[in-house]
Design a protein around this motif. Structure first.
Motif: not given
Length: 523
Positions: A49-51, A55-56, A87-91
């Motif tokens: 949840i934290a990560v 990201v969002l 996109a960077l955080l999702a990767t």
């Protein structure tokens, strides 16, 4: 249930209550029956949840709070920046999640991974241990102290009793809840042999509902179940994880190899010991023969000097001194010849056939053999023998072995006694029965143990001091002679008396070692 009003039944929808109940019951089952390690679930869920909130959430915060700045910098294409950040955080998110989960589990399972490493190191050293008692103790203490289970025990296969015997356990208070022996034919043993894998607490509870056992690990060598380890529950009732079970299963392979190695070395030592005993028997018999001949010569020479040469001494005082010296020489040589005779009789091979015996001579032979041991342990000993001979049917060496077993037990019982006294009394109960009583001033026998001390493998000694078979073997000899044996004691620190009775036979002829032809004898 929420659809009931659709069918014309005016009941207010309350299906959500059952949904809450269902979730509560599942949560209760997970916690009570340890269906999963809830700490791992909560930790991983929290990190996830934290990560993914980051990201969002970070792109959303940028797009909301810094929209004016982005418009000035990128005009109508301002949305490209927060989208790129997303996109960077999702990767990077999955990698960050895995990294954080690993670190969190390292903290959560610090103790678990410590004892897993300890068990791995122990596996490497087990094969070097050659003594089965030391091996069992090392396994049990290491598991109990590192895994911190409520108890740890190990059962090992024992062919003599056709069962698995409790070899070691820790802590000592655990023994009350463990069986001393588990038969080959028990359902539990059959299950271990069939499945060949560890049993968890849930599987054990199905057979023993009130069991406090957390895990049972079989020790297998191919298809042979050499033994099994029994572990109590972990601290705070934590479940044994799949990693734990895998480590213990791997550890059991090393333990099985070490157990078989100990058994192999014990068999080699037993063969060497038997070979040495055979050599010592031959040597002692030959030595006894070599001692007997010169001692007979010494005795006869002292007798000859006293009867032929002493009379030529004119001085009466000197003559008495020389006669006394000759008597001392005769007495000393007789004592040596008596001990030699007892050694030869005790060590000679027997056919196993029952023979007529003078019970007084058998008792005397025992005292000649065992007197040095009693003196070495500072034991005051005495014997009471009747004036007339008592004849029984038996084997002299075996009866002496019975007396030695009783005397050795008495010595052990008197180790911490201030007054060490051993008394042997031989008497007639009636004209048909002879009785032998061996009384000591040792630590006594409890009422509960009086009926079990003759059972096989029952012992009050440490595992390295006795096997629990001495009194059982003594009982076997006495029963073979159609007699009976029992023990009496007034309780702790009150000493004990071992008593055996044998049927008396009527005997008129010479004993077997002196007879030239076959003679008749009867009860």
């Amino acid at each position: 249930i929420d659809f009931i009003p659709k069918y014309g039944i005016e009941i207010y929808p309350f299906g959500f209550i059952f949904v809450i109940m269902m979730a509560s019951i599942i949560a209760f089952a997970i916690l009570k029956y340890r269906l999963m390690d809830i700490r791992v679930v909560i930790t991983r869920t929290g990190i996830f949840i934290a990560v993914y909130a980051a990201v969002l959430g970070i792109p959303f915060v940028i797009a909301t709070w810094f929209q004016g700045l982005l418009l000035r910098l990128f005009s109508s294409n301002w949305w490209v920046f927060p989208l790129g950040v997303m996109a960077l955080l999702a990767t990077a998110g999955p990698f960050v999640y895995i990294f954080l989960v690993r670190k969190a589990e390292d903290i959560l399972f610090r103790d678990q991974r410590h004892y897993q490493n300890t068990l791995r190191e122990l596996s490497k050293t087990l094969i070097r241990i050659r003594d089965l008692d030391q091996l069992s103790k090392a396994i049990v203490l290491t598991i109990a102290n590192t895994v911190k289970t409520s108890f740890a025990a190990i059962y090992l296969k024992e062919e003599e009793s056709k069962s698995y015997r409790l070899k070691q356990f820790y802590p000592e208070t655990t023994q009350a809840g463990l069986d001393d022996f588990i038969s080959y034919d028990s359902v539990f043993v059959k299950s271990l042999e069939r499945h060949k894998r560890p049993f968890t607490s849930e599987e054990i509870s199905a057979q023993k509902p009130n069991s406090e056992v957390g895990l049972i690990i079989p020790c297998l060598m191919e298809d042979d179940l050499l033994g099994f380890m029994v572990l109590g529950v972990k601290p705070n009732n934590q479940a044994f994880s799949p990693d734990d079970i895998l480590i213990f299963e791997t550890f059991s392979y090393s333990a099985s190899l070490a157990i078989e190695n100990c058994i192999f070395w014990r068999e080699i030592e037993d063969r060497h010991r038997k070979a040495r005993l055979q050599e010592m028997d031959t040597f002692s018999y030959s030595l006894a023969h070599e001692i007997d001949n010169p001692m007979t010569f010494v005795y006869n020479l002292a007798k000859f000097l006293k009867s032929h040469f002493v009379k030529y001494i004119s001085d009466i005082k000197e003559r008495e001194e020389v006669e006394e010296m000759c008597d001392i020489i005769k007495e000393g040589s007789q004592r040596v010849m008596g001990m030699v005779k007892a050694i030869r009789q005790f060590g000679q091979k027997t056919s196993g056939e029952l023979e007529p015996l003078n019970l007084q001579e058998t008792v005397e032979g025992f005292f000649k053999l065992y007197t040095p041991e009693l003196k070495a342990n500072f034991v005051l000993f005495s014997k009471e023998l009747p004036g007339e001979p008592i004849y029984v049917k038996g084997v002299a060496a075996e009866l002496q072995q019975v007396l030695i077993i009783l005397a050795k037990n008495a010595l052990h019982a008197m180790q911490s006694s201030q007054a060490k006294q051993l008394t042997l009394k031989l008497s007639k109960v009636n004209h048909n029965t002879a009785r032998v009583e061996v009384t000591d001033t040792g630590y006594g026998i409890s009422k509960e143990s009086l009926h079990t001390i003759f059972e096989p493998f029952f012992t009050t000694k440490a595992s390295s001091e006795g096997t629990g078979m001495g009194l059982h073997n003594a009982k076997g000899f006495i029963i073979r002679y159609k007699g009976r044996i029992w023990a009496e004691s007034e309780g702790k620190d009150r000493g004990s008396t071992f008593i055996f009775e044998l049927p008396i036979i009527e005997w008129q002829g010479p004993l077997k070692q002196e007879e030239k032809g076959k003679t008749e004898w009867a009860y």
